[in-house]
Design an enzyme around this catalytic site. Structure first.
Site, PDB file in Angstrom:
ATOM      1  N   HIS A  83       0.815  -1.111   0.031  1.00 53.22           N
ATOM      2  CA  HIS A  83       0.045   0.135  -0.063  1.00 53.22           C
ATOM      3  C   HIS A  83       1.533   1.353  -0.236  1.00 53.22           C
ATOM      4  O   HIS A  83       1.885   1.315   0.428  1.00 53.22           O
ATOM      5  CB  HIS A  83      -0.769  -0.504   1.261  1.00 53.22           C
ATOM      6  N   ASP A 128       4.714  -4.580   3.372  1.00 55.92           N
ATOM      7  CA  ASP A 128       3.374  -3.626   4.573  1.00 55.92           C
ATOM      8  C   ASP A 128       5.059  -2.550   4.953  1.00 55.92           C
ATOM      9  O   ASP A 128       4.987  -1.250   4.244  1.00 55.92           O
ATOM     10  CB  ASP A 128       3.314  -4.080   5.364  1.00 55.92           C
ATOM     11  N   ASP A 159       5.399   3.726   7.013  1.00 61.10           N
ATOM     12  CA  ASP A 159       5.043   2.318   7.452  1.00 61.10           C
ATOM     13  C   ASP A 159       4.635   2.133   5.753  1.00 61.10           C
ATOM     14  O   ASP A 159       5.306   0.903   5.913  1.00 61.10           O
ATOM     15  CB  ASP A 159       3.230   2.370   8.025  1.00 61.10           C
ATOM     16  N   GLU A 181      -5.653   1.537   2.478  1.00 56.43           N
ATOM     17  CA  GLU A 181      -5.160   0.537   3.096  1.00 56.43           C
ATOM     18  C   GLU A 181      -5.495   0.049   4.870  1.00 56.43           C
ATOM     19  O   GLU A 181      -6.046  -0.633   4.790  1.00 56.43           O
ATOM     20  CB  GLU A 181      -3.702   0.282   3.014  1.00 56.43           C
ATOM     21  N   GLU A 182      -5.035   1.884   5.070  1.00 55.45           N
ATOM     22  CA  GLU A 182      -5.470   1.356   6.809  1.00 55.45           C
ATOM     23  C   GLU A 182      -7.077   1.798   7.363  1.00 55.45           C
ATOM     24  O   GLU A 182      -7.181   1.247   7.891  1.00 55.45           O
ATOM     25  CB  GLU A 182      -4.844   2.906   7.009  1.00 55.45           C
TER      26      GLU A 182
END
Length: 128
Positions: A20, A96, A30, A67-68
């Site tokens: 992502h 990730d 992240d 994604e989150e």
């Protein structure tokens, strides 16, 4: 973003590589660390293709958004391509967050021996 490199021997077997590119938690650390690695991997594959190399299986690169908040980008793509994926997907490899240090891998137990073999073959560029 979806990019596909057709396989030369088993084009109906797909290796799906994804990550992502949005950030919600941990800021850019992240997603961006792994997204940069994924894009560099795809660029390197492109260079190999220019030299005449072809992968055995089809490789699909995917850069997901959303994604989150509940994996929206990847979930919607999988739902839209569920029939194709059930016929063709051999494995999905997700990155990730990439970082220096200890190799940290999780996934299906059916891949355990394969990953252990890969890990044994990796030479640490900065041994202690």
């Amino acid at each position: 973003m979806i990019a596909k490199i057709p396989g030369s021997v088993a084009p109906d077997e797909w290796i799906v590589r994804g990550n992502h590119h949005d950030a919600w938690v941990n800021g850019a650390e992240d997603p961006i660390s792994a997204q940069v690695s994924l894009l560099e991997e795809a660029r390197a594959m492109g260079e190999l293709l220019k030299q005449g190399w072809k992968p055995r299986r089809t490789i699909i690169y995917a850069a997901w958004d959303g994604e989150e908040p509940m994996l929206l980008g990847s979930t919607e793509w999988v739902e839209a391509h569920a029939d194709e994926l059930s016929r063709h997907a051999a494995v999905y490899i997700n990155t990730d967050g990439n970082d220096r240090g200890v190799l940290d891998v999780s996934g299906s137990h059916s891949l355990e021996q394969f990953i252990n073999g890969v890990a044994r073959d990796i030479e640490d560029p900065e041994p202690r």
